[in-house]
Design an enzyme around this catalytic site. Structure first.
Site, PDB file in Angstrom:
ATOM      1  N   HIS A  34       0.831  -1.203   0.000  1.00 34.82           N
ATOM      2  CA  HIS A  34       0.000   0.000   0.000  1.00 34.82           C
ATOM      3  C   HIS A  34       0.869   1.258   0.000  1.00 34.82           C
ATOM      4  O   HIS A  34       1.503   1.586   0.998  1.00 34.82           O
ATOM      5  CB  HIS A  34      -0.909  -0.014   1.232  1.00 34.82           C
ATOM      6  CG  HIS A  34      -1.897   1.095   1.277  1.00 34.82           C
ATOM      7  ND1 HIS A  34      -2.004   1.955   2.350  1.00 34.82           N
ATOM      8  CD2 HIS A  34      -2.845   1.495   0.386  1.00 34.82           C
ATOM      9  CE1 HIS A  34      -2.971   2.823   2.136  1.00 34.82           C
ATOM     10  NE2 HIS A  34      -3.490   2.576   0.947  1.00 34.82           N
ATOM     11  N   HIS A  76      -0.837  10.273  -3.206  1.00 35.24           N
ATOM     12  CA  HIS A  76      -2.201   9.913  -2.837  1.00 35.24           C
ATOM     13  C   HIS A  76      -3.151  11.103  -2.849  1.00 35.24           C
ATOM     14  O   HIS A  76      -4.258  11.029  -3.364  1.00 35.24           O
ATOM     15  CB  HIS A  76      -2.223   9.266  -1.445  1.00 35.24           C
ATOM     16  CG  HIS A  76      -3.605   8.889  -1.002  1.00 35.24           C
ATOM     17  ND1 HIS A  76      -4.417   9.761  -0.284  1.00 35.24           N
ATOM     18  CD2 HIS A  76      -4.339   7.775  -1.200  1.00 35.24           C
ATOM     19  CE1 HIS A  76      -5.575   9.172  -0.057  1.00 35.24           C
ATOM     20  NE2 HIS A  76      -5.558   7.968  -0.601  1.00 35.24           N
TER      21      HIS A  76
END
Length: 267
Positions: A34, A76
């Site tokens: 991740h 992100h």
């Protein structure tokens, strides 16, 4: 001589095609880093990707934003504030502006030299070392993002049909429009439709069948998934990938639910 040739062929078959690797998509459970190994290194930096690869993950995840001059970068958030020493929206900055930022000190001063990576650089650096799991973030904010992504993947030889079958690339998004755009541009890429928590209850067989026309699988928050949901997805030909896990207990629980893979902060 003939006997040697036969033995060599048998050995090749046993090794699944000599030089060819078995598809990672066929694994019972895939381990996705991740934002890289983001539990112990600053997310979306080379330090995070390098550590994840050393930990032998199946995929490194790349969240994408697009700069003012239409370059894709791994980040992100649509703002640079949280993970760099800068402020403002990614879309208002050029790639040159973005590359000046310190993307590591917020996590730990020892990472002060880490920079925001450009997608092209990441693909080029790691394409022979790992597989890529890419998310188009806020594609409605970035006209042309999907096409630019396909161009960058093509430039790095990541759209060969054989490579896609082996699982070298997966693309995910919360945006159905983005995924359908990508599907039109290349129908061989495995696509994961991310599902908002509030939409999970609406996933009847009719909806799942409709999603399976373009999606390889669905992505869910670990807190909303159960065995029945996983079974229903599998019955409609859809894989199930989960976000985001932090420890072995969570991984064990997800495996008991028969999910096909998960994103891990500590891969």
């Amino acid at each position: 001589m003939n006997r040697i040739i036969v033995l060599s062929l048998v050995s090749c078959i046993a090794l699944v095609g000599c030089n060819s690797k078995e598809s990672v998509l066929e694994k019972d459970y895939i381990n996705i880093a991740h934002r890289g190994a983001s539990g112990s290194t600053p997310e979306h930096t080379y330090a995070a990707y390098d550590k994840a690869i050393k930990q032998k993950v199946d995929y490194i995840e790349l969240d994408l934003q697009m700069t003012k001059d239409n370059k894709l970068v791994a980040m992100h958030d649509n703002k640079v504030d949280r993970t760099t020493n800068g402020t403002g929206m990614v879309k208002d900055k050029t790639l040159k502006d973005i590359k000046k930022l310190d993307a590591g000190s917020w996590f730990d001063k020892k990472y002060k030299d880490e920079k925001v990576p450009e997608l092209n650089d990441v693909l080029n650096k790691y394409k022979n070392k790992t597989n890529f799991y890419i998310e188009t973030k806020h594609p409605d904010m970035y006209p042309g993002m999907d096409k630019k992504l396909i161009n960058d993947l093509e430039k790095n030889d990541l759209l060969e049909k054989d490579g896609l079958k082996k699982g070298n690339l997966i693309i995910q998004s919360f945006s159905e429009t983005s995924l359908k755009n990508i599907h039109k541009l290349n129908g061989n890429i495995p696509l994961i439709q991310l599902v908002d928590d509030r939409a999970v209850k609406k996933l009847n067989d009719k909806e799942l069948k409709s999603l399976s026309k373009y999606a390889y699988g669905l992505g869910f928050n670990k807190d909303v998934v159960d065995k029945d949901l996983v079974k229903k997805c599998h019955e409609n030909g859809l894989k199930v990938h989960i976000f985001t896990l932090n420890n072995q207990d969570e991984v064990k629980k997800m495996k008991e639910l028969n999910v096909d893979g998960a994103f891990n902060n500590n891969p």
